[in-house]
Enzyme design. Structure first.
Site, PDB file in Angstrom:
ATOM      1  N   GLU A 126      32.674  38.203  31.964  1.00  0.00           N
ATOM      2  CA  GLU A 126      32.541  36.770  31.712  1.00  0.00           C
ATOM      3  C   GLU A 126      32.161  36.514  30.249  1.00  0.00           C
ATOM      4  OE1 GLU A 126      33.417  34.648  33.868  1.00  0.00           O
ATOM      5  OE2 GLU A 126      32.319  34.739  35.753  1.00  0.00           O
ATOM      6  N   ASP A 148      38.129  45.344  39.746  1.00  0.00           N
ATOM      7  CA  ASP A 148      36.828  44.815  40.145  1.00  0.00           C
ATOM      8  C   ASP A 148      36.697  44.661  41.666  1.00  0.00           C
ATOM      9  OD1 ASP A 148      38.678  42.763  40.292  1.00  0.00           O
ATOM     10  OD2 ASP A 148      37.794  41.579  38.691  1.00  0.00           O
TER      11      ASP A 148
HETATM   12  C1  GLP Z   1      39.126  36.618  39.397  1.00  0.00           C
HETATM   13  C2  GLP Z   1      39.373  38.079  39.100  1.00  0.00           C
HETATM   14  C3  GLP Z   1      40.220  38.267  37.868  1.00  0.00           C
HETATM   15  C4  GLP Z   1      41.427  37.347  37.915  1.00  0.00           C
HETATM   16  C5  GLP Z   1      40.954  35.915  37.905  1.00  0.00           C
HETATM   17  C6  GLP Z   1      42.088  34.903  37.925  1.00  0.00           C
HETATM   18  O1  GLP Z   1      37.950  36.137  38.864  1.00  0.00           O
HETATM   19  N1  GLP Z   1      38.183  38.822  38.950  1.00  0.00           N
HETATM   20  O2  GLP Z   1      40.607  39.630  37.766  1.00  0.00           O
HETATM   21  O3  GLP Z   1      42.258  37.597  36.812  1.00  0.00           O
HETATM   22  O4  GLP Z   1      40.147  35.709  39.052  1.00  0.00           O
HETATM   23  O5  GLP Z   1      42.525  34.644  39.213  1.00  0.00           O
HETATM   24  P1  GLP Z   1      43.832  33.874  39.604  1.00  0.00           P
HETATM   25  O6  GLP Z   1      44.953  34.816  39.323  1.00  0.00           O
HETATM   26  O7  GLP Z   1      43.715  33.579  41.065  1.00  0.00           O
HETATM   27  O8  GLP Z   1      43.900  32.660  38.749  1.00  0.00           O
END
Ligand code: GLP
Length: 245
Positions: free
Chosen positions: A143, A67
């Protein structure tokens, strides 16, 4: 679904890096799907260390990221482009032209999304996709919603995700409200999936991910239908699982 529970973040990261490294050794021209966020940082550090010890060669791989924030240019410090180069690509020997991320600034987003799907297909599909998970069960930027999109698309972020992700931005209003993300179909087409999660805050989403039920309210729960899916957790993220382990 295979579930691996490690004692802590570092062990989770080492195990994940070991699986990615095995894939790169098994198939030097493999196609990797990659994630951003704080979760895979340790895994990237381990992979960089292996490269520096000359244990791994990334020159033949292709990468496709999950993404990118809508409207952030690649050189924006909070963009996922910037994150990936800073934390991984700049430190290994993957040629730039073999690296792919969704374009957050494309003038025709629809077309750019279709081209992204086409590029993945032309590369032969994703061999191994590494995922993190949001506290609300999102994967990539898919989401919780009544309907989930299949292909790469422009997605609206929930208030909760904007708030959680604001920790990486100078202030809440600076967090983009939309992002370009692989869809659930893009994700489920990967031949092999690894999902990493650590910390207590992820425990409810992980419980839902292995519940035996599928719901679009927890997009990660759809991963239960995938034939080659591995969860790598630390003890805290696994703390609400009982019979599943
Ligand atoms: C973001 C990304 C996701 C990721 C998520 C969790 O929203 N788009 O791909 O898995 O955050 O992030 P973190 O690893 O910082 O908890």
């Amino acid at each position: 679904m295979r579930i691996i529970v490690e004692n802590n973040y570092d062990e989770m990261s080492r195990t994940a890096a070991g699986i990615v490294a095995d894939e790169v050794r098994r198939k030097p021209d493999c196609v990797l799907g990659l994630a951003t966020g704080s979760t895979p940082l340790g895994m990237y550090r381990e992979l960089i260390a292996m490269y520096q010890r000359e244990e791994l060669d990334f020159s033949g791989i292709k990468t496709f990221n999950l993404d990118e924030y809508f409207t952030l240019p690649p050189d924006h410090p909070q963009s996922y482009h910037y994150f990936m180069f800073e934390n991984f690509f700049n430190h290994i020997n993957v040629p730039k032209e073999q690296i792919h991320l969704p374009q957050g600034t494309a003038t025709d987003i629809q077309k750019a999304c279709q081209e992204y799907e086409k590029a993945i297909a032309q590369a032969g599909g994703i061999d191994l996709l590494v995922l993190g998970i949001g506290e609300n069960g999102h994967i990539g930027f898919n989401e919780p919603a009544e309907r989930l999109q299949v292909g790469t698309h422009l997605a609206d972020l929930t208030e909760e995700t904007v708030r959680v992700n604001s920790r990486f931005f100078p202030s809440l209003p600076k967090v983009p409200r939309q992002a370009v993300t692989m869809g659930l179909g893009t994700i489920l087409k990967a031949r092999r999936i690894l999902l990493l999660a650590n910390g207590l805050r992820k425990a409810p989403a992980i419980k839902e991910t292995v519940s035996g039920f599928i719901t679009t309210k927890c997009p990660a729960s759809l991963l239960q239908v995938h034939p080659d899916m591995t969860l790598i957790l630390d003890r805290e993220a696994a703390s609400l699982l009982k019979n599943q382990i």
